[in-house]
Design a protein around this motif. Structure first.
Motif, PDB file in Angstrom:
ATOM      1  N   VAL A 149      30.994  10.606  58.233  1.00 43.75           N
ATOM      2  CA  VAL A 149      30.340   9.503  57.552  1.00 43.75           C
ATOM      3  C   VAL A 149      31.382   8.647  56.906  1.00 43.75           C
ATOM      4  CG1 VAL A 149      28.630   8.699  55.962  1.00 43.75           C
ATOM      5  CG2 VAL A 149      28.257  10.586  57.659  1.00 43.75           C
ATOM      6  N   VAL A 150      31.558   7.359  57.117  1.00 45.38           N
ATOM      7  CA  VAL A 150      32.473   6.496  56.353  1.00 45.38           C
ATOM      8  C   VAL A 150      31.554   5.618  55.488  1.00 45.38           C
ATOM      9  CG1 VAL A 150      34.012   4.746  56.411  1.00 45.38           C
ATOM     10  CG2 VAL A 150      34.122   6.191  58.422  1.00 45.38           C
ATOM     11  N   MET A 151      31.821   5.901  54.277  1.00 46.35           N
ATOM     12  CA  MET A 151      31.161   5.138  53.172  1.00 46.35           C
ATOM     13  C   MET A 151      31.590   3.793  53.133  1.00 46.35           C
ATOM     14  SD  MET A 151      30.979   8.036  50.069  1.00 46.35           S
ATOM     15  CE  MET A 151      29.869   6.898  48.921  1.00 46.35           C
ATOM     16  N   THR A 152      30.735   2.714  53.344  1.00 48.21           N
ATOM     17  CA  THR A 152      30.888   1.467  53.293  1.00 48.21           C
ATOM     18  C   THR A 152      29.493   0.613  53.272  1.00 48.21           C
ATOM     19  OG1 THR A 152      31.806  -0.674  54.662  1.00 48.21           O
ATOM     20  CG2 THR A 152      31.134   1.419  55.966  1.00 48.21           C
ATOM     21  N   HIS A 153      29.820  -0.559  52.699  1.00 47.21           N
ATOM     22  CA  HIS A 153      28.363  -1.317  52.502  1.00 47.21           C
ATOM     23  C   HIS A 153      28.538  -2.508  53.829  1.00 47.21           C
ATOM     24  CE1 HIS A 153      26.956   0.173  48.754  1.00 47.21           C
ATOM     25  NE2 HIS A 153      28.250   0.034  48.439  1.00 47.21           N
ATOM     26  N   HIS A 154      29.481  -2.411  54.545  1.00 48.66           N
ATOM     27  CA  HIS A 154      29.370  -3.254  55.491  1.00 48.66           C
ATOM     28  C   HIS A 154      29.237  -2.558  57.089  1.00 48.66           C
ATOM     29  CE1 HIS A 154      31.002  -6.298  52.902  1.00 48.66           C
ATOM     30  NE2 HIS A 154      31.856  -5.330  52.321  1.00 48.66           N
ATOM     31  N   GLU A 155      28.138  -2.930  57.433  1.00 50.54           N
ATOM     32  CA  GLU A 155      27.584  -2.203  58.663  1.00 50.54           C
ATOM     33  C   GLU A 155      28.691  -2.340  59.944  1.00 50.54           C
ATOM     34  OE1 GLU A 155      23.742  -3.576  59.570  1.00 50.54           O
ATOM     35  OE2 GLU A 155      22.882  -2.955  57.909  1.00 50.54           O
ATOM     36  N   ARG A 156      28.591  -1.494  60.899  1.00 50.13           N
ATOM     37  CA  ARG A 156      29.292  -1.456  62.152  1.00 50.13           C
ATOM     38  C   ARG A 156      28.766  -0.449  62.998  1.00 50.13           C
ATOM     39  NH1 ARG A 156      35.942  -0.118  62.150  1.00 50.13           N
ATOM     40  NH2 ARG A 156      35.873  -0.233  64.690  1.00 50.13           N
ATOM     41  N   PRO A 157      28.628  -0.477  64.730  1.00 50.94           N
ATOM     42  CA  PRO A 157      28.153   0.523  65.254  1.00 50.94           C
ATOM     43  C   PRO A 157      29.076   1.876  65.119  1.00 50.94           C
ATOM     44  CG  PRO A 157      28.658  -1.564  66.344  1.00 50.94           C
ATOM     45  CD  PRO A 157      29.494  -1.890  64.851  1.00 50.94           C
ATOM     46  N   PRO A 158      28.600   2.752  65.374  1.00 52.55           N
ATOM     47  CA  PRO A 158      29.307   3.897  65.268  1.00 52.55           C
ATOM     48  C   PRO A 158      30.342   4.212  66.700  1.00 52.55           C
ATOM     49  CG  PRO A 158      26.995   4.378  65.852  1.00 52.55           C
ATOM     50  CD  PRO A 158      27.030   2.782  65.566  1.00 52.55           C
ATOM     51  N   ILE A 159      31.291   4.865  66.267  1.00 56.24           N
ATOM     52  CA  ILE A 159      32.406   5.066  67.219  1.00 56.24           C
ATOM     53  C   ILE A 159      32.493   6.517  67.774  1.00 56.24           C
ATOM     54  CG2 ILE A 159      34.998   4.934  67.690  1.00 56.24           C
ATOM     55  CD1 ILE A 159      35.054   3.105  65.229  1.00 56.24           C
ATOM     56  N   GLY A 166      25.355   3.156  50.474  1.00 56.47           N
ATOM     57  CA  GLY A 166      24.453   3.529  49.680  1.00 56.47           C
ATOM     58  C   GLY A 166      25.162   4.684  48.564  1.00 56.47           C
ATOM     59  N   SER A 167      24.474   5.136  47.733  1.00 52.92           N
ATOM     60  CA  SER A 167      25.040   6.146  46.741  1.00 52.92           C
ATOM     61  C   SER A 167      25.442   7.385  47.275  1.00 52.92           C
ATOM     62  CB  SER A 167      23.948   6.541  45.600  1.00 52.92           C
ATOM     63  OG  SER A 167      23.153   7.415  46.413  1.00 52.92           O
ATOM     64  N   PRO A 168      26.671   8.173  46.740  1.00 51.98           N
ATOM     65  CA  PRO A 168      26.982   9.380  47.165  1.00 51.98           C
ATOM     66  C   PRO A 168      25.753  10.278  47.432  1.00 51.98           C
ATOM     67  CG  PRO A 168      28.374   8.781  45.258  1.00 51.98           C
ATOM     68  CD  PRO A 168      27.195   7.744  45.390  1.00 51.98           C
ATOM     69  N   ALA A 169      24.718  10.360  46.858  1.00 51.13           N
ATOM     70  CA  ALA A 169      23.414  11.266  47.363  1.00 51.13           C
ATOM     71  C   ALA A 169      22.855  10.659  48.360  1.00 51.13           C
ATOM     72  CB  ALA A 169      22.613  11.214  46.246  1.00 51.13           C
ATOM     73  N   GLU A 170      22.894   9.432  48.682  1.00 49.82           N
ATOM     74  CA  GLU A 170      22.333   8.852  49.758  1.00 49.82           C
ATOM     75  C   GLU A 170      22.991   9.229  51.158  1.00 49.82           C
ATOM     76  OE1 GLU A 170      19.637   5.290  47.663  1.00 49.82           O
ATOM     77  OE2 GLU A 170      21.730   4.909  48.371  1.00 49.82           O
ATOM     78  N   VAL A 171      24.417   8.970  50.975  1.00 50.93           N
ATOM     79  CA  VAL A 171      25.279   9.297  52.082  1.00 50.93           C
ATOM     80  C   VAL A 171      25.367  10.600  52.316  1.00 50.93           C
ATOM     81  CG1 VAL A 171      27.730   9.334  52.598  1.00 50.93           C
ATOM     82  CG2 VAL A 171      26.690   7.221  51.430  1.00 50.93           C
ATOM     83  N   LEU A 172      25.422  11.540  51.388  1.00 53.98           N
ATOM     84  CA  LEU A 172      25.301  12.864  51.669  1.00 53.98           C
ATOM     85  C   LEU A 172      24.102  13.438  52.550  1.00 53.98           C
ATOM     86  CD1 LEU A 172      26.069  15.890  51.205  1.00 53.98           C
ATOM     87  CD2 LEU A 172      24.899  15.813  48.730  1.00 53.98           C
ATOM     88  N   GLY A 173      22.926  12.687  51.978  1.00 55.40           N
ATOM     89  CA  GLY A 173      21.568  12.857  52.970  1.00 55.40           C
ATOM     90  C   GLY A 173      21.724  12.700  54.324  1.00 55.40           C
ATOM     91  N   VAL A 174      22.475  11.590  54.672  1.00 53.83           N
ATOM     92  CA  VAL A 174      22.789  11.194  56.065  1.00 53.83           C
ATOM     93  C   VAL A 174      23.721  12.301  56.731  1.00 53.83           C
ATOM     94  CG1 VAL A 174      24.115   9.603  57.554  1.00 53.83           C
ATOM     95  CG2 VAL A 174      22.355   8.812  55.745  1.00 53.83           C
ATOM     96  N   GLN A 205      33.798  10.077  42.430  1.00 55.98           N
ATOM     97  CA  GLN A 205      32.266   9.734  42.488  1.00 55.98           C
ATOM     98  C   GLN A 205      31.449  11.023  42.570  1.00 55.98           C
ATOM     99  OE1 GLN A 205      31.358   6.187  44.773  1.00 55.98           O
ATOM    100  NE2 GLN A 205      33.484   5.997  45.077  1.00 55.98           N
ATOM    101  N   PHE A 206      31.758  11.811  43.682  1.00 57.09           N
ATOM    102  CA  PHE A 206      30.896  12.848  43.921  1.00 57.09           C
ATOM    103  C   PHE A 206      30.941  13.980  42.810  1.00 57.09           C
ATOM    104  CE2 PHE A 206      29.083  12.856  48.264  1.00 57.09           C
ATOM    105  CZ  PHE A 206      29.534  11.631  48.922  1.00 57.09           C
ATOM    106  N   LEU A 207      32.076  14.018  42.121  1.00 60.36           N
ATOM    107  CA  LEU A 207      32.389  15.144  41.164  1.00 60.36           C
ATOM    108  C   LEU A 207      31.418  14.403  40.040  1.00 60.36           C
ATOM    109  CD1 LEU A 207      35.928  15.889  41.202  1.00 60.36           C
ATOM    110  CD2 LEU A 207      34.121  17.706  41.810  1.00 60.36           C
ATOM    111  N   ALA A 208      31.351  13.206  39.844  1.00 63.02           N
ATOM    112  CA  ALA A 208      30.814  12.865  38.550  1.00 63.02           C
ATOM    113  C   ALA A 208      29.273  12.768  38.896  1.00 63.02           C
ATOM    114  CB  ALA A 208      30.976  11.135  38.579  1.00 63.02           C
ATOM    115  N   ASP A 209      28.749  12.714  40.035  1.00 62.92           N
ATOM    116  CA  ASP A 209      27.325  13.100  40.198  1.00 62.92           C
ATOM    117  C   ASP A 209      27.092  14.463  40.453  1.00 62.92           C
ATOM    118  OD1 ASP A 209      27.359  10.396  40.132  1.00 62.92           O
ATOM    119  OD2 ASP A 209      26.925   9.920  42.169  1.00 62.92           O
TER     120      ASP A 209
END
Lengths: 212, 212
Positions: free
Chosen positions: B104-114, B127-135, B156-160
Motif C-alpha cells: 500500500v503506497v500512501m498518497t492522496h493522488h489516485e492511480r490504478p493498482p500495478i 487517508g490517515s495512517p489508521a485508515e491506510v492500515l485498515g486497507v 507518523q505511525f509511531l506518533a499515532d
C-alpha cells in the motif's frame, strides 16, 4: 554449493550440550536446563508467536531458512539402540514433525523410510559422516543441509571438517557432565571465524563460519 | 491479531534515517552511508548469499517472516510529488520488486493498482495512517504488516501509536541533518520495551516491542 549448517546448538559453560543418557522421559538426557530459554515456536519465523521479537528469537528463526534436508543422529530420533524392534516408533514429534523436509537418520540398522503429510520424511542411512552427507545432498537438491544433532553427531562432523556454519548458544549454566562437541576438536577455532553476541537474556550467541 | 512491524530501519547517531531530498539518483536522499553495512540479499533468508552467516544478516532476515502486506510512503515508491503524470514509473525495483505481497503506497493522488508476476502489487491509498492500515489489514489477511518506511511514514505511525514492533539499526556515523523518526515522538521509550545488541560490525540493533 550448498552449505551444511548447525543451528540452535546449546552448550553449558563447562562445554556440555546434552546429558549422558537419553531416555523416553528425558530426550536431552537430563540436560533440559540448556533449553530453558529456547523458544521452539519461532524456528520457522518470529511471527509464529505473539511474544516479543527478541534477538534470541531472531537467531532461532534462522533454523529453517533455505534448508532442503536434515541429518540427525539416531539418538535424536529415539532412545533405542541396536536393531529396530518397534516400527511403531516414528520419532518424538507426533504426526507432524517440524522438519518439513527429508531427514537422514544415521544408523547402521536398516529400516524402511517413513513419510508424513507435511513434507517430513525419515531415511535411515549408515556409513561415515561423508557418506551420509552424500545421501543428504541428493535429497536436499540445491538447498542447504541442517546438521540437527545431537552433540555426538555434530562432534563427528566437526572432526571430519564437514561443517560450514554453526550457531552455538552458550548458556550461563554449569552442568557438571554430559556430551560435548569439543572432545577431539581442539583448535577448532583455527578453521573458523567466530562472532560472539550477547543478548538481553544473558545468552551468548556464536556464529562460526568456516574459513574459505 | 496481526502485528505491524518495522524492519531494518537504519539511523545515524544524530538520529537521522534519510537525507532531506530524494531524487532519482539518490533514493536515500544522500544518506546512503546508512546502508553501507546492509546486505539486502538476505532479507528473505541468510541462504540467499554465500557470505558468512553473521548476527547482522540474521537480524536483516526477519524482514519477510510472516508478512502479508507492506505499507510505504510515497517517497519510498518514487521521487515524484503531486498528481501522477508518468504512469511508466512503477517503483525503483524493476520488474521483480522484492516484496512479493500487496504494497500500500500512501498518497492522496489516485492511480490504478500495478501487479507483478512475483506476487508484488502496488495499491495507491489516501487517508490517515489508521485508515491506510485498515486497507493493508484487509490485504494481509491473518499475516503481519510491514511498515516499510521511509522515516517520515514511520514517524507518523509511531506518533499515532500504530507500531507493534520496530527493528532499529543504529550506525556509528554522524550525518548532520536529514529526516528523523524521533521528531514529535519524545518519550517513545515509555510505550515499548527496548533490547539493544551490538554486533561485530559495530552496529547496534534495537528491538522495540510495544508494551501489551
Amino acid at each position: 554449493m550448498s552449505r551444511i549448517r548447525v543451528h540452535n546448538l546449546n552448550t553449558s559453560l563447562d562445554g556440555f550440550s546434552a546429558g549422558r543418557t537419553v531416555t523416553f522421559d528425558e530426550p536431552i538426557g537430563g540436560a533440559s536446563a540448556l533449553f530453558a530459554a529456547f523458544d521452539g515456536r519461532v524456528i520457522e519465523g518470529v511471527h509464529n508467536t505473539d511474544e516479543p521479537v527478541t534477538a534470541d528469537r531472531a537467531f532461532y528463526s534462522l533454523w529453517g531458512q533455505g534448508i532442503g534436508a536434515e541429518i540427525m543422529g539416531r539418538r535424536k530420533f529415539g532412545p533405542q539402540t541396536g536393531p529396530w524392534t518397534d516400527d511403531e516408533w516414528v520419532g518424538w514429534w507426533g504426526d507432524a514433525p517440524p522438519f518439513r523436509t527429508p531427514v537422514v537418520v544415521m544408523t547402521h540398522h536398516e529400516r524402511p523410510p517413513i513419510h508424513f503429510d507435511n513434507g517430513t520424511s525419515f531415511h535411515f542411512v549408515g556409513g561415515s559422516p561423508a557418506e551420509v552427507l552424500g545421501v543428504a545432498r541428493d535429497l536436499a537438491g540445491d538447498d542447504d543441509i541442517r546438521l540437527g544433532g545431537g552433540p555426538s553427531t555434530v562432534r563427528q562432523f566437526l572432526a571430519d571438517d564437514l561443517v560450514d556454519f554453526m550457531h552455538l548458544v552458550v548458556s550461563p549454566i554449569v552442568l557438571g557432565g554430559g556430551v560435548s562437541i569439543w572432545d577431539g576438536n581442539a583448535d577448532l577455532q583455527d578453521r573458523f571465524t567466530v562472532e560472539s553476541v550477547t543478548t538481553g537474556s544473558g545468552l551468548t550467541h556464536q556464529f562460526w563460519n568456516r574459513l574459505a
